[in-house]
Design an enzyme around this catalytic site. Structure first.
Site, short mmCIF file in Angstrom:
data_model
loop_
_atom_site.label_atom_id
_atom_site.label_comp_id
_atom_site.label_asym_id
_atom_site.label_seq_id
_atom_site.Cartn_x
_atom_site.Cartn_y
_atom_site.Cartn_z
CD GLN A 155 -4.39 0.03 -4.65
OE1 GLN A 155 -4.55 0.98 -3.89
NE2 GLN A 155 -4.17 -1.20 -4.22
CG HIS A 180 -3.36 5.64 -2.59
ND1 HIS A 180 -4.33 5.48 -1.63
CD2 HIS A 180 -2.67 4.48 -2.59
CE1 HIS A 180 -4.24 4.27 -1.08
NE2 HIS A 180 -3.22 3.63 -1.65
CG ASN A 219 -2.28 5.76 1.20
OD1 ASN A 219 -3.04 5.54 2.14
ND2 ASN A 219 -1.58 4.80 0.62
CD GLU A 220 -0.15 2.72 3.48
OE1 GLU A 220 0.49 2.20 2.56
OE2 GLU A 220 -0.96 2.09 4.17
C1 BGC Z 1 -2.19 0.75 0.61
C2 BGC Z 1 -3.15 0.14 -0.39
C3 BGC Z 1 -2.91 -1.35 -0.50
C4 BGC Z 1 -3.13 -1.96 0.86
C5 BGC Z 1 -2.97 -3.48 0.90
C6 BGC Z 1 -1.96 -0.08 1.85
O1 BGC Z 1 -0.61 -0.03 2.18
O2 BGC Z 1 -2.56 2.06 0.92
O3 BGC Z 1 -3.01 0.80 -1.60
O4 BGC Z 1 -3.71 -1.94 -1.45
O5 BGC Z 1 -2.20 -1.44 1.76
O6 BGC Z 1 -1.67 -3.84 0.59
#
Ligand code: BGC
Length: 428
Positions: free
Chosen positions: A21, A124, A168-169
């Site tokens: 990002q 990520h 991450n998620e």
């Molecule tokens: C993510 C980020 C994203 C943010 C806002 C999260 O789900 O980890 O990468 O930019 O949300 O959408």
């Protein structure tokens, strides 16, 4: 009379970013996808300006990280979360790029020089192209591929970094977007694949956790101390003796009605969406990373219980600060320290950000008061950045980016947040 809500001593304050990002210049499955015909076909007519949706040089933080960290320091941050881009470290299968590793060492030292603790995410959302070509996290060997990379990185950075995050998620957001609703690469729509990917994330996490722990405990703490004492730059001298490995998941406020069937559906959905990974990976993690943004109304009957709350137009999300309290209280049962690893608002005009941050912090404070072991808050994000399939339009940053000149401009809400960071307290 003004009220001050004190946070626990040692509570960490900062912000977060991720490699794809902000860095710019990456080559991974996302950069390939961004320019693919399938992706272009997905864009609406009015979105045809391809540059808005191609990560490209992004914020050029790969080269400008010192400038970024100067800002974080000026804003009184004492922790910063960022991710290491797997495709830079292992661009070809099994071949590690030492130059890129050196880059991340310098980046970490730049944080430490500024008194900011690094929190490192190993994955990520983006994958090396070779890994994606092998099926990514659908491949049954994916836990081994990921662990090989994770081991290499941790082994080389263990003296510098204490706080590590594997995924991450992975289970909450990525698996859904990439394998269920077909919006992200590889644009699959298959329940079977979705379930398989989630399982592989758990396996990968548990495998990597075990291997990282082996490295960190077999590592000689005293030699690390000696090595790091020679260098005044390391803020985590001998970090490896107490490496902590966490999982980050996105949790939503799962609003639902109070009829018996709504409660049952709510419970099932809430578990799958918010708690699944934390539950399945137990006891193999040392802390929880909570990303919290919005309300989810997928379960019926919710409007009877909770009227429509705030609105974040740039993302189309319903905001609800108290929701973070409920999420934290639910996570308490896992008995692990919790960091709020992401919470933020896309707000180009910076009209709502200060209020958004303060209201969420007010509820985090309440959760701590009610027994939640929260250790830190990291606002998403330090900079405006590439917001995945939304492109560059949503503006989450404490710092505004001029993408044409790459000039960074601190927003006024960032200064308000910096007062909280400095005082370790929220003053009304
Ligand atoms: C993510 C980020 C994203 C943010 C806002 C999260 O789900 O980890 O990468 O930019 O949300 O959408």
């Amino acid at each position: 009379m003004s009220e001050a809500l004190k946070f626990p001593d040692g509570f960490k304050w900062g912000s977060a970013t991720s490699a794809h990002q902000v860095e710019g210049g990456n080559h991974n499955d996302w950069t390939e996808w961004e320019k693919s015909p399938q992706r272009i076909a997905q864009l609406k007519k009015e979105e045809k300006d391809p540059y808005g949706f191609i990560s490209g040089r992004a914020c050029d933080s790969y080269n400008r990280y010192e400038e970024d960290f100067d800002i974080a320091q000026k804003l009184n941050h004492n922790i910063h979360r960022f991710s290491i881009e797997w495709s830079r470290i292992e661009p070809e299968e099994g071949k590690f790029n030492e130059k890129e590793l050196e880059h991340y060492k310098r980046l970490i030292d730049a944080l430490c020089d500024r008194g900011i603790e690094p929190m490192v995410t190993l994955w990520h959302f983006t994958n090396p192209v070779w890994f994606a070509e092998k099926g990514g996290f659908l491949n049954k060997k994916s836990p081994e591929y990921f662990t090989r990379f994770a081991k290499y990185v941790v082994d080389n950075l263990k003296d510098r970094v204490r706080l590590w995050i594997t995924f991450n998620e992975g289970a909450s957001v990525y698996a859904g977007f990439s394998y269920l609703n077909g919006q992200w690469p590889p644009q699959r729509r298959s329940l079977f694949e979705y379930l398989k990917v989630r399982k592989n994330f758990i396996k990968a996490h548990i495998l990597a956790y075990g291997e990282i722990k082996k490295i960190s405990t077999s590592h000689n703490f005293f030699s690390a101390m000696r090595a790091s004492q020679k260098s005044s730059t390391l803020c985590n001298a001998g970090a490896s003796h107490n490496v902590e490995i966490g999982i980050v998941e996105s949790n939503v406020y799962n609003a639902h009605g109070n009829r018996w069937y709504e409660k049952i559906i709510g419970r099932i959905y809430g578990y799958q969406r918010n708690l699944y990974f934390f539950d399945k990976a137990l006891p193999y993690y040392d802390f929880i990373g909570l990303n919290y943004y919005h309300v989810d109304r997928r379960v019926p009957g919710s409007y009877r219980i909770l009227p429509r709350q705030g609105w974040m137009p740039e993302m189309g999300w319903e905001t609800y600060p108290k929701g973070i309290y409920y999420c934290l209280m639910k996570l308490k049962k896992f008995k692990k320290p919790i960091y709020v690893t992401e919470n933020g608002i896309a707000d180009a005009k910076d009209e709502q950000r200060e209020k958004f941050i303060k209201e969420h912090l007010r509820w985090i404070w309440q959760a701590i008061h009610d027994g939640v072991d929260a250790h830190g808050y990291l606002y998403w994000s330090l900079l405006d950045n590439f917001e995945w399939h939304h492109g560059f339009e949503p503006r989450f940053g404490l710092v505004e980016m001029d993408y044409a000149t790459l000039e960074r401009k601190i927003r006024s809400s960032a200064f308000e947040y910096s007062k909280i960071c400095k005082e370790n307290a929220l003053n009304f």
